[in-house]
Design an enzyme around this catalytic site. Structure first.
Site, PDB file in Angstrom:
ATOM      1  N   ALA A   9       0.823  -1.210   0.000  1.00 53.81           N
ATOM      2  CA  ALA A   9       0.000   0.000   0.000  1.00 53.81           C
ATOM      3  C   ALA A   9       0.856   1.258   0.000  1.00 53.81           C
ATOM      4  CB  ALA A   9      -0.939   0.012   1.200  1.00 53.81           C
ATOM      5  N   PHE A  11       4.176   3.660  -1.703  1.00 50.17           N
ATOM      6  CA  PHE A  11       4.415   4.276  -3.010  1.00 50.17           C
ATOM      7  C   PHE A  11       4.899   3.276  -4.052  1.00 50.17           C
ATOM      8  CE2 PHE A  11       7.963   6.714  -5.315  1.00 50.17           C
ATOM      9  CZ  PHE A  11       7.173   6.994  -6.415  1.00 50.17           C
ATOM     10  N   ILE A  12       6.044   2.653  -3.811  1.00 52.58           N
ATOM     11  CA  ILE A  12       6.619   1.755  -4.811  1.00 52.58           C
ATOM     12  C   ILE A  12       5.865   0.429  -4.834  1.00 52.58           C
ATOM     13  CG2 ILE A  12       8.739   0.665  -5.659  1.00 52.58           C
ATOM     14  CD1 ILE A  12      10.320   2.749  -4.051  1.00 52.58           C
ATOM     15  N   THR A  40       0.709   1.904   8.242  1.00 53.35           N
ATOM     16  CA  THR A  40       1.258   2.949   9.088  1.00 53.35           C
ATOM     17  C   THR A  40       1.022   4.293   8.404  1.00 53.35           C
ATOM     18  OG1 THR A  40       3.433   2.640   8.079  1.00 53.35           O
ATOM     19  CG2 THR A  40       2.979   1.431  10.117  1.00 53.35           C
ATOM     20  N   ASP A  63       1.345  -6.540  10.560  1.00 56.74           N
ATOM     21  CA  ASP A  63       2.697  -6.041  10.755  1.00 56.74           C
ATOM     22  C   ASP A  63       3.684  -7.157  10.412  1.00 56.74           C
ATOM     23  OD1 ASP A  63       5.151  -5.101  11.859  1.00 56.74           O
ATOM     24  OD2 ASP A  63       4.072  -3.955  13.376  1.00 56.74           O
ATOM     25  N   THR A 102      11.458  -2.761  12.243  1.00 52.24           N
ATOM     26  CA  THR A 102      10.739  -3.088  10.998  1.00 52.24           C
ATOM     27  C   THR A 102      11.676  -3.612   9.928  1.00 52.24           C
ATOM     28  OG1 THR A 102       9.010  -1.454  11.445  1.00 52.24           O
ATOM     29  CG2 THR A 102       9.273  -2.171   9.160  1.00 52.24           C
ATOM     30  N   THR A 127      17.988  -0.201  -1.290  1.00 52.99           N
ATOM     31  CA  THR A 127      18.278   1.173  -1.700  1.00 52.99           C
ATOM     32  C   THR A 127      19.766   1.369  -1.973  1.00 52.99           C
ATOM     33  OG1 THR A 127      18.315   3.464  -0.890  1.00 52.99           O
ATOM     34  CG2 THR A 127      18.411   1.742   0.765  1.00 52.99           C
ATOM     35  N   ASP A 128      20.069   2.326  -2.842  1.00 57.27           N
ATOM     36  CA  ASP A 128      21.479   2.658  -3.092  1.00 57.27           C
ATOM     37  C   ASP A 128      22.133   3.325  -1.890  1.00 57.27           C
ATOM     38  OD1 ASP A 128      20.196   5.147  -3.214  1.00 57.27           O
ATOM     39  OD2 ASP A 128      20.923   5.660  -5.214  1.00 57.27           O
ATOM     40  N   GLU A 129      21.332   3.782  -0.929  1.00 56.24           N
ATOM     41  CA  GLU A 129      21.888   4.477   0.233  1.00 56.24           C
ATOM     42  C   GLU A 129      22.757   3.564   1.107  1.00 56.24           C
ATOM     43  OE1 GLU A 129      19.366   7.337   2.265  1.00 56.24           O
ATOM     44  OE2 GLU A 129      17.887   7.112   0.668  1.00 56.24           O
ATOM     45  N   TYR A 151      18.605   4.967   8.849  1.00 56.11           N
ATOM     46  CA  TYR A 151      17.779   4.297   7.836  1.00 56.11           C
ATOM     47  C   TYR A 151      18.615   3.387   6.943  1.00 56.11           C
ATOM     48  CZ  TYR A 151      15.813   3.712   3.178  1.00 56.11           C
ATOM     49  OH  TYR A 151      15.441   3.191   1.971  1.00 56.11           O
ATOM     50  N   LYS A 155      18.732  -0.781   6.413  1.00 55.76           N
ATOM     51  CA  LYS A 155      18.536  -1.464   5.131  1.00 55.76           C
ATOM     52  C   LYS A 155      19.744  -2.328   4.783  1.00 55.76           C
ATOM     53  CE  LYS A 155      15.635  -1.340   2.576  1.00 55.76           C
ATOM     54  NZ  LYS A 155      14.437  -2.223   2.444  1.00 55.76           N
ATOM     55  N   TYR A 208      17.818  21.799   1.504  1.00 53.80           N
ATOM     56  CA  TYR A 208      18.923  21.553   2.421  1.00 53.80           C
ATOM     57  C   TYR A 208      20.211  22.216   1.935  1.00 53.80           C
ATOM     58  CZ  TYR A 208      16.578  17.927   5.227  1.00 53.80           C
ATOM     59  OH  TYR A 208      15.748  17.251   6.079  1.00 53.80           O
ATOM     60  N   ARG A 274      20.939  18.413   6.461  1.00 53.08           N
ATOM     61  CA  ARG A 274      20.663  17.203   7.226  1.00 53.08           C
ATOM     62  C   ARG A 274      21.951  16.643   7.830  1.00 53.08           C
ATOM     63  NH1 ARG A 274      18.534  12.836   3.332  1.00 53.08           N
ATOM     64  NH2 ARG A 274      16.445  13.600   3.837  1.00 53.08           N
TER      65      ARG A 274
END
Length: 329
Positions: A9, A11-12, A40, A63, A102, A127-129, A151, A155, A208, A274
């Site tokens: 539910a 975005f992606i 959430t 969950d 999570t 993610t690439d992060e 975050y 991941k 930023y 940030r």
């Protein structure tokens, strides 16, 4: 094929579900999808309205950290596509605990259930992060992980957990790492939907620092097409980068958004940068291109124009979410 889509539910995840059920992915029609989502603050069943009456669609609110609930829904599925995650960097800086429970523990619960019920493939969306920041060149899948935010650290930990289940248990898993997504149905706390909705409301937008941070932008439809290719044809135990091939600074992106909304630089408010802000992300997509034939199809100008137009035409979707985001800030 029957697929369990966690976070479907969001975005992606909702883009993947809609595209899968409407036959818009390379795998073609005939897919049946169970969405598992805890709804959430950023989960929204309205994202799934276009397929709510589809005979192949089932929705379960639960969950992913709830082992009993996951164990109940897992049997009978051929694959898991795992989107569910806490994903907003700023929120992870304020409170990292839901990101750890999570993103790491939730992934472990899903892996255990998939292993127990002998699910054929577990496709983990990352993610690439997790790679950190890169000054020049582009990350390949072999690049060492060096996350810089709570975050991205959560991941990276979930990526390693997934790959460990392959090495330890022989599970059929894949990991995909994407660059920054944009498109319709994007929760209005991320940069593009936040800026567009603020500008449409006559408000200022927060940029930023000096706006020099560089991101690679990927249309959500291209991302989901790449995930589908990996789900069906990717090699077990492998990581695949999925990028959009459009790098620009946040200042350059802001200029485009201002122009698209008919606003000037007087609507930009420079805010304190940030903490731990990564300077540049850049993914090499050579592996997924050579092995699976992936190419991003949506040009950035075309995709951005469509996105801005969608937000302009769908206030009834995003106005309540703006209020919700501000309440949970």
């Amino acid at each position: 094929m029957r697929i369990l889509v966690t976070g479907g539910a969001g975005f992606i995840g909702s883009q993947f579900v809609r595209a899968a059920l409407l036959g818009e992915l390379p795998s073609g029609p005939g897919t049946r999808v169970t969405v598992l989502d805890n709804l959430t603050y950023s989960g929204n069943r309205a994202n799934l309205a276009p397929v709510a009456d589809h005979e192949g669609y089932t929705f379960v609110q639960a969950d992913i950290r709830d082992a009993a609930a996951v164990d109940e829904v897992m049997p009978g599925h051929d694959a898991v596509v795992h989107f569910a995650a806490e994903s907003h960097v700023d929120r992870s800086i304020s409170d990292a605990s839901p990101f750890v429970t999570t993103n790491v523990l939730g992934t472990q619960v899903l892996l255990d259930a998939a292993l127990r019920h002998k699910v054929g493939r577990f496709a983990h969306v990352s993610t690439d992060e997790v790679y950190g920041s890169i000054t020049e060149g582009s990350w390949t899948e072999e690049w060492p992980l060096a996350p810089n935010s709570p975050y991205s650290a959560s991941k990276a930990a979930s990526d390693l957990m997934v790959l460990a289940y392959h090495r330890t248990h022989g599970m059929d898993v894949t990991v995909t790492r994407c660059s920054n997504n944009y498109g319709r149905y994007h929760f209005p706390e991320k940069m593009i939907p936040l800026f567009v909705t603020n500008l449409l409301d006559g408000r200022k937008v927060p940029l930023y620092g000096d706006g020099g941070n560089v991101r690679d932008w990927l249309h959500v439809s291209d991302h989901c097409r790449g995930i589908d290719l990996v789900l069906h044809r990717g090699r077990a135990g492998e990581v695949y980068n999925i990028g959009g091939g459009t790098e620009m600074t946040n200042r350059e992106l802001t200029e485009r958004l201002l122009a698209a909304c008919g606003a000037g630089w007087d609507r930009v408010e420079h805010v304190t940068d940030r903490k731990g802000h990564d300077l540049r992300y850049s993914l090499s997509i050579d592996k997924i291109r050579e092995e699976l034939g992936y190419e991003p199809l949506t040009g950035f100008d075309e995709g951005l124009a469509d996105t801005v137009a969608w937000y302009r035409d769908n206030r009834q979707w995003w106005e309540p979410l703006k209020e919700k985001a501000e309440l949970h800030a």
